[in-house]
Design an enzyme around this catalytic site. Structure first.
Site, PDB file in Angstrom:
ATOM      1  NE  ARG A 124      -4.011  -1.853   1.921  1.00  7.27           N
ATOM      2  CZ  ARG A 124      -4.208  -2.987   2.629  1.00  7.27           C
ATOM      3  NH1 ARG A 124      -2.960  -3.412   3.439  1.00  7.27           N
ATOM      4  NH2 ARG A 124      -4.709  -4.047   2.280  1.00  7.27           N
ATOM      5  CE  LYS A 146      -0.462  13.831 -14.844  1.00  2.01           C
ATOM      6  NZ  LYS A 146      -0.637  14.097 -16.204  1.00  2.01           N
ATOM      7  CD  GLU A 193       7.576  17.146 -22.770  1.00  2.00           C
ATOM      8  OE1 GLU A 193       6.734  18.070 -22.145  1.00  2.00           O
ATOM      9  OE2 GLU A 193       7.005  16.035 -23.135  1.00  2.00           O
ATOM     10  CE  LYS A 235       5.288  17.935 -14.135  1.00  2.00           C
ATOM     11  NZ  LYS A 235       5.754  16.711 -14.650  1.00  2.00           N
ATOM     12  CD  GLU A 245      -3.742  16.487 -16.149  1.00  2.00           C
ATOM     13  OE1 GLU A 245      -2.541  15.769 -16.034  1.00  2.00           O
ATOM     14  OE2 GLU A 245      -4.387  16.333 -17.158  1.00  2.00           O
ATOM     15  NE  ARG A 249       0.818  17.238 -13.004  1.00  3.21           N
ATOM     16  CZ  ARG A 249       1.222  16.136 -12.138  1.00  3.21           C
ATOM     17  NH1 ARG A 249       0.769  16.365 -10.775  1.00  3.21           N
ATOM     18  NH2 ARG A 249       2.336  15.523 -12.492  1.00  3.21           N
ATOM     19  CG  ASN A 253      -1.968  17.109 -20.625  1.00  5.34           C
ATOM     20  OD1 ASN A 253      -1.336  16.624 -20.283  1.00  5.34           O
ATOM     21  ND2 ASN A 253      -3.260  17.417 -19.595  1.00  5.34           N
ATOM     22  CG  HIS A 256       1.575  16.133 -24.148  1.00  5.50           C
ATOM     23  ND1 HIS A 256       2.461  17.371 -24.602  1.00  5.50           N
ATOM     24  CD2 HIS A 256       2.581  15.272 -23.631  1.00  5.50           C
ATOM     25  CE1 HIS A 256       3.671  17.185 -23.863  1.00  5.50           C
ATOM     26  NE2 HIS A 256       3.723  16.044 -23.397  1.00  5.50           N
ATOM     27  CG  HIS A 260      -0.671  11.387 -26.322  1.00  8.43           C
ATOM     28  ND1 HIS A 260      -1.361  12.058 -25.239  1.00  8.43           N
ATOM     29  CD2 HIS A 260       0.636  11.368 -25.865  1.00  8.43           C
ATOM     30  CE1 HIS A 260      -0.588  12.007 -24.465  1.00  8.43           C
ATOM     31  NE2 HIS A 260       0.550  11.641 -24.518  1.00  8.43           N
ATOM     32  CG  HIS A 272       6.618  11.829 -25.614  1.00  7.93           C
ATOM     33  ND1 HIS A 272       5.219  11.664 -25.811  1.00  7.93           N
ATOM     34  CD2 HIS A 272       6.927  12.632 -24.371  1.00  7.93           C
ATOM     35  CE1 HIS A 272       4.608  12.528 -24.995  1.00  7.93           C
ATOM     36  NE2 HIS A 272       5.739  13.233 -24.224  1.00  7.93           N
TER      37      HIS A 272
HETATM   38  N1  GLY Z   1       3.748  15.188 -17.667  1.00  6.99           N
HETATM   39  C1  GLY Z   1       2.651  16.198 -17.317  1.00  6.99           C
HETATM   40  C2  GLY Z   1       2.320  16.116 -16.052  1.00  6.99           C
HETATM   41  O1  GLY Z   1       3.051  15.792 -15.242  1.00  6.99           O
HETATM   42  O2  GLY Z   1       1.262  16.419 -15.478  1.00  6.99           O
END
Ligand code: GLY
Length: 369
Positions: A124, A146, A193, A235, A245, A249, A253, A256, A260, A272
């Protein structure tokens, strides 16, 4: 030289990101001085970088008195699955890892995601330390919590990042010296990025990237340190304001939804970061048609991406319809509507829902689709 120190403060956890030359050999000492003393550290590393950064991290942990277990894994999207997480967890259980232990992820985005998810779910949840070894992972994936794996559908295809969690790491250690051995194409992918972050939040950094394109291209370590630190600050600010998000956040994207679709249709022909570069150019077009984006922004975006060696058009013709289909299966949908991040000016982007298909077609036309 003192490393750059960036403190990330989110609703669920606070932690520190260190950026500096040679830090890969100091991970153990840095953990100890932050009061992080795992009984055993499971080093999940990219099997192809194991001999370099993985060994340096292992030696640094050992000299800080931390027992280690080395778990190399293949860093491919195909192996970024629950099966890999299960085998890592089984190996951790075999040696008696418990909640007083930690996972140390040494590698690029795939390793960080898989190891992060294993740490988030094993017993957990145990601590995870991220030691990214690609520029892309340093400036993006390693910060913000993430973690995810791809879901293997019944027909064998992969649903990208479909199973995961938001679980912040205990510390992130970035050593841009490890980028000296990164293939040039991967380094450039990370730069996409960085341009994205500049467009979202930092017009001064856009100018800085333009001014430093040559040392960045040449992977100058001091310039890379500065670049990574600037990007981590952006970031950190964004995930600090919106960890899960809900709003801000989503700006990350930018480009993106296009990227994608490009990756899905180009089947490995573009990285990418290359897809993101093309996506950033495409993302300018709908805003131009809506009258909210200055056309000069696309010209500047194209120029800076080209200066750092990134593509700005699709490598081969694809029917716009095919790309639109690929977009329709993107997980970044809300109530069935695709959401697009539209740049208005450098440092100013907005999320738009329900952009008409004709404008999306125009975006694809802008990159040769
Ligand atoms: N890579 C996008 C984020 O971390 O939200």
């Amino acid at each position: 030289m003192q490393p750059h120190t960036i403190d990330v403060q989110t609703e669920s956890a606070d932690y520190r990101v260190l950026v500096g030359r040679g830090l890969v050999r100091e991970v153990g000492a840095r953990l100890r001085s932050a009061g992080i003393r795992p009984r055993i550290a499971a080093i999940v590393c990219d099997e192809s970088v194991g001999a370099g950064a993985g060994s340096a991290v292992e030696a640094s942990l050992a000299s800080a008195g931390i027992a280690t277990l080395r778990l190399p894994m293949p860093a491919s999207e195909e192996r970024k699955t629950l099966a890999t997480v299960e085998s890592l967890c089984a190996a951790m259980l075999d040696v008696g890892l418990d909640r007083a232990c930690a996972v140390v992820a040494v590698g690029g985005g795939v390793v960080g995601d898989v190891a992060g998810f294993a740490a988030a779910t094993y017993m957990r949840g145990i601590a995870c330390i991220q030691v990214p070894t690609t520029l892309l992972a340093m400036v993006d994936a390693s910060v913000g919590g993430k973690t995810a794996v791809n879901l293997v559908r019944g027909d064998g295809t992969l649903a990208k990042n479909m199973i995961g969690s938001f679980t912040q790491p205990g510390m992130v250690v970035c050593d841009p010296e490890v980028l000296a051995t990164l293939p040039a194409r991967d380094l450039r992918s990370g730069l996409a990025e960085c341009v994205k972050h500049a467009l979202i939040a930092d017009p001064a950094m856009l100018a800085w990237i333009e001014a430093n394109a040559d040392p960045l291209h040449a992977a100058d370590p001091d310039t890379l340190c500065e670049l990574v630190a600037r990007n981590v600050r952006i970031k950190a600010r964004i995930v600090g304001e919106d960890e899960r998000e809900a709003a801000l956040r989503a700006y990350l994207n930018l480009g993106h939804t296009f990227a994608h679709a490009i990756e899905a249709r180009m089947h490995g022909a573009v990285t990418h970061g290359e897809a993101v570069a093309i996506g950033l150019v495409a993302a300018c077009a709908p805003g131009e048609a809506m009258g909210v984006t200055d056309p000069a922004l696309r010209v500047r975006t194209v120029a800076v991406l080209q200066r750092v060696g990134l593509p700005v058009t699709l490598p081969r013709a694809v029917r716009a319809g095919e790309l639109l289909d690929a977009m329709a299966s993107d997980k970044k949908k809300r109530d069935g509507a695709l959401r697009f991040v539209v740049p208005h000016a450098a440092g100013n982007v907005q999320v738009e829902f329900g952009v008409p298909a004709a404008l999306v077609g125009r975006a694809w036309a802008a990159v040769g689709g």
